[in-house]
Design an enzyme around this catalytic site. Sequence first.
Site, PDB file in Angstrom:
ATOM      1  N   ASP A  44      46.212  -1.139 104.394  1.00 54.94           N
ATOM      2  CA  ASP A  44      47.414  -1.015 105.229  1.00 54.94           C
ATOM      3  C   ASP A  44      48.334   0.064 104.649  1.00 54.94           C
ATOM      4  O   ASP A  44      49.352   0.412 105.250  1.00 54.94           O
ATOM      5  CB  ASP A  44      48.134  -2.356 105.434  1.00 54.94           C
ATOM      6  CG  ASP A  44      48.603  -3.002 104.146  1.00 54.94           C
ATOM      7  OD1 ASP A  44      48.305  -2.463 103.062  1.00 54.94           O
ATOM      8  OD2 ASP A  44      49.279  -4.057 104.216  1.00 54.94           O
ATOM      9  N   SER A  45      47.925   0.652 103.516  1.00 54.41           N
ATOM     10  CA  SER A  45      48.586   1.857 103.009  1.00 54.41           C
ATOM     11  C   SER A  45      48.553   2.960 104.059  1.00 54.41           C
ATOM     12  O   SER A  45      49.290   3.942 103.966  1.00 54.41           O
ATOM     13  CB  SER A  45      47.910   2.344 101.714  1.00 54.41           C
ATOM     14  OG  SER A  45      46.511   2.445 101.901  1.00 54.41           O
ATOM     15  N   ASP A  83      42.189  -4.326 105.562  1.00 54.18           N
ATOM     16  CA  ASP A  83      43.390  -5.089 105.184  1.00 54.18           C
ATOM     17  C   ASP A  83      43.919  -5.894 106.356  1.00 54.18           C
ATOM     18  O   ASP A  83      43.967  -5.398 107.492  1.00 54.18           O
ATOM     19  CB  ASP A  83      44.495  -4.112 104.747  1.00 54.18           C
ATOM     20  CG  ASP A  83      44.668  -4.083 103.246  1.00 54.18           C
ATOM     21  OD1 ASP A  83      44.157  -4.992 102.557  1.00 54.18           O
ATOM     22  OD2 ASP A  83      45.314  -3.139 102.755  1.00 54.18           O
ATOM     23  N   GLU A 115      46.844 -10.369 100.916  1.00 50.63           N
ATOM     24  CA  GLU A 115      47.684 -10.443  99.713  1.00 50.63           C
ATOM     25  C   GLU A 115      48.162 -11.874  99.484  1.00 50.63           C
ATOM     26  O   GLU A 115      48.525 -12.561 100.439  1.00 50.63           O
ATOM     27  CB  GLU A 115      48.892  -9.512  99.879  1.00 50.63           C
ATOM     28  CG  GLU A 115      48.501  -8.053 100.075  1.00 50.63           C
ATOM     29  CD  GLU A 115      49.706  -7.133 100.238  1.00 50.63           C
ATOM     30  OE1 GLU A 115      50.853  -7.590 100.107  1.00 50.63           O
ATOM     31  OE2 GLU A 115      49.475  -5.933 100.505  1.00 50.63           O
ATOM     32  N   GLU A 182      46.718  -5.277  91.385  1.00 50.99           N
ATOM     33  CA  GLU A 182      47.517  -4.047  91.483  1.00 50.99           C
ATOM     34  C   GLU A 182      48.720  -4.111  90.545  1.00 50.99           C
ATOM     35  O   GLU A 182      49.481  -5.099  90.557  1.00 50.99           O
ATOM     36  CB  GLU A 182      47.990  -3.866  92.942  1.00 50.99           C
ATOM     37  CG  GLU A 182      48.855  -2.610  93.110  1.00 50.99           C
ATOM     38  CD  GLU A 182      49.061  -2.183  94.559  1.00 50.99           C
ATOM     39  OE1 GLU A 182      48.476  -2.804  95.470  1.00 50.99           O
ATOM     40  OE2 GLU A 182      49.807  -1.217  94.757  1.00 50.99           O
TER      41      GLU A 182
HETATM   42  O1  KIV Z   1      46.528  -0.738 101.245  1.00 52.94           O
HETATM   43  C1  KIV Z   1      45.907  -0.299 100.258  1.00 52.94           C
HETATM   44  O2  KIV Z   1      45.514   0.870 100.195  1.00 52.94           O
HETATM   45  C2  KIV Z   1      45.669  -1.211  99.156  1.00 52.94           C
HETATM   46  C3  KIV Z   1      45.230  -0.619  97.860  1.00 52.94           C
HETATM   47  C4  KIV Z   1      46.366   0.043  97.204  1.00 52.94           C
HETATM   48  C5  KIV Z   1      44.579  -1.618  96.997  1.00 52.94           C
HETATM   49  O3  KIV Z   1      45.863  -2.373  99.300  1.00 52.94           O
END
Ligand code: KIV
Length: 275
Positions: A44-45, A83, A115, A182
């Site tokens: 979700d980044s 995610d 998460e 993380e």
């Molecule tokens: O959303 C993401 O890219 C992540 C990574 C930083 C592990 O959760």
Amino acid sequence: MKNTVITIQQAKEQGEKITMLTAYDYSMAKLIDEAGINMILVGDSLGMVMLGYEDTLSVTMEDMIHHTKAVARGTKNAMVVADMPFLSYQTSVYDAVCNAGRLMKEGRAQAVKLEGGSAFAEHIRKITEASIPVVGHLGLTPQSLNAFGGFKVQGKSEEAAKKLLEDAKAVEQAGAVAVVLECVPAKLAELITKKLHIPTIGIGAGAGCDGQVLVYQDMLAMFGDFKPKFVKHFGDIGTMMKEAFEAYGKEVKSGVFPAPEHTFKIDDDVIEKLY
Ligand code: KIV
């Protein structure tokens, strides 16, 4: 060879490091897959590095499905993990199972990531019971940014370190196939890795984890808004891209591009008849 829940577990047992990178589109997934990376995370980044939000909170299920579909189409051998975005699973176990199912059914992911620790054990258990592999995510969990009061290293005090270890065990017991750690102190991440049977994938958690993950824009120096301490640039692709865009701009302005070899031919008599 296709990477699966079985091969990543075998990698941990054989002491072989697991590689994971993010991807959000077809072309990048194809390159990463061809490079032999074990796992691709549609993180979700993407809210930050693809959509320009200041955090991950505004990412929707539709965003995740759209990008996961593209990544899945570009991937042959890597295990694709999608995610679960903010509020797609926190609201209820029912929502968690339905939305995890959408990421598999519509997005064609092979696992989902969410998460949180023991508070989400039931969610992980029920998603797993629906035959959907779950990757946990502990430590700095960006969806809790406002609850944490910023992006901060987690698990530094004795109490916080104990809680992190308990959460990791709870996530494993609930059926998770791996867990991302993380921004966790390296020695704590190493200890958690030793105590768990499932693989740990670190980001800012030191070399003692079973695997590593990075956001590809970070490792290629393509994202300049900020650089976390744990990021290493494996290539200055951001600069290379900017230089290539500038060169293109100059050649178009000066008429150098397109050259005859980039154009299509037609018989002169056809053109003459049009005058
Ligand atoms: O959303 C993401 O890219 C992540 C990574 C930083 C592990 O959760």
